[in-house]
Design a protein around this motif. Sequence first.
Motif, mmCIF file in Angstrom:
data_model
loop_
_atom_site.group_PDB
_atom_site.id
_atom_site.type_symbol
_atom_site.label_atom_id
_atom_site.label_comp_id
_atom_site.label_asym_id
_atom_site.label_seq_id
_atom_site.Cartn_x
_atom_site.Cartn_y
_atom_site.Cartn_z
ATOM 1 N N PHE A 24 0.813 -1.211 0.000
ATOM 2 C CA PHE A 24 0.000 0.000 0.000
ATOM 3 C C PHE A 24 0.853 1.272 0.000
ATOM 4 O O PHE A 24 0.521 2.247 -0.687
ATOM 5 C CB PHE A 24 -0.939 0.007 1.214
ATOM 6 C CG PHE A 24 -2.143 -0.874 1.040
ATOM 7 C CD1 PHE A 24 -3.285 -0.394 0.411
ATOM 8 C CD2 PHE A 24 -2.127 -2.190 1.479
ATOM 9 C CE1 PHE A 24 -4.393 -1.208 0.233
ATOM 10 C CE2 PHE A 24 -3.232 -3.009 1.312
ATOM 11 C CZ PHE A 24 -4.376 -2.524 0.687
ATOM 12 N N LEU A 25 1.938 1.264 0.762
ATOM 13 C CA LEU A 25 2.713 2.499 0.941
ATOM 14 C C LEU A 25 3.787 2.708 -0.120
ATOM 15 O O LEU A 25 4.131 3.852 -0.423
ATOM 16 C CB LEU A 25 3.351 2.506 2.337
ATOM 17 C CG LEU A 25 2.363 2.582 3.509
ATOM 18 C CD1 LEU A 25 3.094 2.427 4.835
ATOM 19 C CD2 LEU A 25 1.603 3.912 3.487
ATOM 20 N N ILE A 26 4.320 1.634 -0.689
ATOM 21 C CA ILE A 26 5.320 1.797 -1.750
ATOM 22 C C ILE A 26 4.658 2.295 -3.034
ATOM 23 O O ILE A 26 5.125 3.240 -3.674
ATOM 24 C CB ILE A 26 6.065 0.477 -2.024
ATOM 25 C CG1 ILE A 26 6.963 0.109 -0.832
ATOM 26 C CG2 ILE A 26 6.928 0.594 -3.289
ATOM 27 C CD1 ILE A 26 7.620 -1.266 -0.959
ATOM 28 N N PHE A 27 3.527 1.663 -3.388
ATOM 29 C CA PHE A 27 2.898 1.956 -4.677
ATOM 30 C C PHE A 27 1.681 2.873 -4.596
ATOM 31 O O PHE A 27 1.125 3.263 -5.621
ATOM 32 C CB PHE A 27 2.502 0.640 -5.366
ATOM 33 C CG PHE A 27 3.655 -0.308 -5.535
ATOM 34 C CD1 PHE A 27 4.690 -0.014 -6.411
ATOM 35 C CD2 PHE A 27 3.726 -1.486 -4.811
ATOM 36 C CE1 PHE A 27 5.760 -0.883 -6.571
ATOM 37 C CE2 PHE A 27 4.781 -2.363 -4.954
ATOM 38 C CZ PHE A 27 5.810 -2.056 -5.842
ATOM 39 N N GLY A 28 1.242 3.206 -3.372
ATOM 40 C CA GLY A 28 0.111 4.120 -3.217
ATOM 41 C C GLY A 28 -1.205 3.526 -3.650
ATOM 42 O O GLY A 28 -1.966 4.150 -4.413
ATOM 43 N N ILE A 29 -1.504 2.307 -3.184
ATOM 44 C CA ILE A 29 -2.764 1.653 -3.546
ATOM 45 C C ILE A 29 -3.927 2.342 -2.841
ATOM 46 O O ILE A 29 -3.850 2.693 -1.660
ATOM 47 C CB ILE A 29 -2.722 0.164 -3.162
ATOM 48 C CG1 ILE A 29 -1.628 -0.549 -3.971
ATOM 49 C CG2 ILE A 29 -4.074 -0.510 -3.388
ATOM 50 C CD1 ILE A 29 -1.393 -1.977 -3.563
ATOM 51 N N GLY A 30 -5.015 2.532 -3.557
ATOM 52 C CA GLY A 30 -6.208 3.161 -2.987
ATOM 53 C C GLY A 30 -5.937 4.600 -2.570
ATOM 54 O O GLY A 30 -5.358 5.389 -3.311
ATOM 55 N N SER A 31 -6.338 4.934 -1.343
ATOM 56 C CA SER A 31 -6.153 6.312 -0.862
ATOM 57 C C SER A 31 -4.801 6.521 -0.192
ATOM 58 O O SER A 31 -4.507 7.617 0.291
ATOM 59 C CB SER A 31 -7.277 6.647 0.132
ATOM 60 O OG SER A 31 -7.253 5.740 1.224
ATOM 61 N N PHE A 32 -3.961 5.484 -0.168
ATOM 62 C CA PHE A 32 -2.632 5.614 0.444
ATOM 63 C C PHE A 32 -1.701 6.386 -0.490
ATOM 64 O O PHE A 32 -1.762 6.234 -1.712
ATOM 65 C CB PHE A 32 -2.028 4.233 0.736
ATOM 66 C CG PHE A 32 -2.646 3.549 1.926
ATOM 67 C CD1 PHE A 32 -2.043 3.634 3.172
ATOM 68 C CD2 PHE A 32 -3.817 2.816 1.798
ATOM 69 C CE1 PHE A 32 -2.603 2.999 4.271
ATOM 70 C CE2 PHE A 32 -4.394 2.182 2.880
ATOM 71 C CZ PHE A 32 -3.783 2.270 4.134
ATOM 72 N N PRO A 33 -0.805 7.204 0.067
ATOM 73 C CA PRO A 33 0.148 7.952 -0.771
ATOM 74 C C PRO A 33 1.226 7.030 -1.339
ATOM 75 O O PRO A 33 1.573 6.015 -0.719
ATOM 76 C CB PRO A 33 0.765 8.952 0.213
ATOM 77 C CG PRO A 33 0.638 8.298 1.547
ATOM 78 C CD PRO A 33 -0.650 7.521 1.505
ATOM 79 N N LYS A 34 1.744 7.357 -2.507
ATOM 80 C CA LYS A 34 2.826 6.584 -3.121
ATOM 81 C C LYS A 34 4.148 7.108 -2.574
ATOM 82 O O LYS A 34 4.618 8.178 -2.964
ATOM 83 C CB LYS A 34 2.777 6.734 -4.648
ATOM 84 C CG LYS A 34 3.781 5.872 -5.385
ATOM 85 C CD LYS A 34 3.636 6.037 -6.896
ATOM 86 C CE LYS A 34 4.627 5.167 -7.644
ATOM 87 N NZ LYS A 34 4.508 5.311 -9.105
ATOM 88 N N LEU A 35 4.778 6.349 -1.666
ATOM 89 C CA LEU A 35 5.951 6.840 -0.937
ATOM 90 C C LEU A 35 7.259 6.158 -1.332
ATOM 91 O O LEU A 35 8.316 6.509 -0.801
ATOM 92 C CB LEU A 35 5.718 6.667 0.576
ATOM 93 C CG LEU A 35 4.525 7.416 1.166
ATOM 94 C CD1 LEU A 35 4.361 7.069 2.637
ATOM 95 C CD2 LEU A 35 4.698 8.926 0.986
ATOM 96 N N GLY A 36 7.205 5.168 -2.214
ATOM 97 C CA GLY A 36 8.437 4.502 -2.642
ATOM 98 C C GLY A 36 9.133 3.807 -1.480
ATOM 99 O O GLY A 36 8.494 3.190 -0.636
ATOM 100 N N ILE A 37 10.480 3.937 -1.412
ATOM 101 C CA ILE A 37 11.201 3.215 -0.364
ATOM 102 C C ILE A 37 10.950 3.811 1.019
ATOM 103 O O ILE A 37 11.130 3.129 2.027
ATOM 104 C CB ILE A 37 12.719 3.130 -0.647
ATOM 105 C CG1 ILE A 37 13.378 4.505 -0.650
ATOM 106 C CG2 ILE A 37 12.986 2.398 -1.932
ATOM 107 C CD1 ILE A 37 14.888 4.419 -0.727
ATOM 108 N N GLU A 38 10.510 5.066 1.090
ATOM 109 C CA GLU A 38 10.117 5.621 2.397
ATOM 110 C C GLU A 38 8.882 4.889 2.924
ATOM 111 O O GLU A 38 8.728 4.697 4.141
ATOM 112 C CB GLU A 38 9.853 7.117 2.280
ATOM 113 C CG GLU A 38 11.120 7.929 2.025
ATOM 114 C CD GLU A 38 10.844 9.424 1.942
ATOM 115 O OE1 GLU A 38 9.744 9.853 2.347
ATOM 116 O OE2 GLU A 38 11.725 10.153 1.479
ATOM 117 N N GLY A 39 8.000 4.491 2.027
ATOM 118 C CA GLY A 39 6.835 3.695 2.415
ATOM 119 C C GLY A 39 7.251 2.348 2.979
ATOM 120 O O GLY A 39 6.667 1.852 3.950
ATOM 121 N N ALA A 40 8.307 1.756 2.372
ATOM 122 C CA ALA A 40 8.832 0.480 2.882
ATOM 123 C C ALA A 40 9.378 0.650 4.293
ATOM 124 O O ALA A 40 9.205 -0.226 5.149
ATOM 125 C CB ALA A 40 9.923 -0.042 1.949
ATOM 126 N N ALA A 41 10.025 1.780 4.552
ATOM 127 C CA ALA A 41 10.581 2.056 5.885
ATOM 128 C C ALA A 41 9.471 2.221 6.923
ATOM 129 O O ALA A 41 9.563 1.696 8.041
ATOM 130 C CB ALA A 41 11.453 3.305 5.839
#
Length: 454
Positions: free
Chosen positions: A181-198
Amino acid sequence: MENNLKYDTKFYKKMITIAIPVMIQNLISSSLNMVDTIMIGRLGANEIAAVGLANQFYFIFSLVIFGVNSGCSIFTAQFWGKKDKENVRKVLGICLVLGCASGLIFNIFASFTPNFVMKFFTNDLKVIELGGNYLRIVGFSYIITAISYAFSFSCRGIGEAKLPMITSAIALACNTVLNAFLIFGIGSFPKLGIEGAAIATLIARIVEMALVIIITYKRKNAIAGKVSEFLSFSKEFFKTVIKTISPVVVNEILWSIGMTIYAVIYAYISTDAVATYQIANTVQNIFIVAGFGLANACSVMLGNEIGRGNEEKAQIYGMKFIKITFIIGCITGALLFISSNIIVSMYKVSPNIIHDAKVILKIFAFITPFRMLTSVIIVGILRSGGDIKRSFIIEMSGIWIIGVPLAIIGSMVLKLPIYIVVALVFIQEFVKVVFGYKRFKSKLWISNLVDNMK
């Protein structure tokens, strides 16, 4: 004959009770790490290299606390062999104090000077920037991880291996879902890339810590003590534990530095080489989970018997573990060799990376039985018997006299491709098995450390 059958049945039952949950936990962890690597790999080679190198810093930290907890687990297993609950809790307290102190130090560097940390691993400015962004967030998980480690190792030391498996599985599943959800920004989640992975990693580690503590106290098992019980150890008790575990911690630090140097050497070859090794290493970790499970079971079972004063039984158990490990290692290596092409083809990276990763995995396949034996002999047998210095010498000689020099010569002098450099590095595994087995056969590794401790 009947007594031998009962004896064998008891051995295998206890081995399976401890080893299988650890295997499952590591299998889940490695499988989900592979999924994470595939997800991050879709962002590009720079991103996968950045996360791989940033995680080298966590790798160093994890081995520091692994050293602390692995060393303390020698005492936990031997005390539990005597059913000494009070001292088991004191040992857990030492693990928590040392682990949290280490977590704080690494957190400060990761969160406040992340780019400085990344410069130790690569001179690629883009990779440094990406890895720094990842470290700045994930650094806050280190103290949390130290607490989880302490409770998990203590649970295994008293034979409660299922709890760490359950909590780790839930946390890792949480990490993988949040990654998507956080790496790719699925749905209403923001697309954060590797920061999303962190961010996903940080949340997952909070979940794991909370679960292991809540379930431990809800079940009221042997390690569910008060804070005052954890901190009730005397100065002499603390010194005795520190004296024994210090070589283990130094061993893990020097081992992690060796692994980090390998990563730097691979980065010297190319950024693609780092991505190649990251993929291959993630895949092969799935295939050596049996080694981790057997080493943990071996450490606990042999430690329990030594604590009870059954030294001859500990020697017999050790030989059983060596035979079982080699057989399982050969089967696992064959499976890795057969499936390596299919697994690596799942990654969406360049053809060169795919080719080199496949070759490295085939090399890993032949090394697997010996890597698993190394783990069981050094961690499961020698350390459980308190033979810390000899296990240290064997481990460090393999890395610093064989592995690192050959890696430097292969990459920087002979300019060999990544897969040949990796093959040179793993020559050390054969040497460590030979010297480790020789020490085991001598019976000089057995020492009861808890007889006179209060």
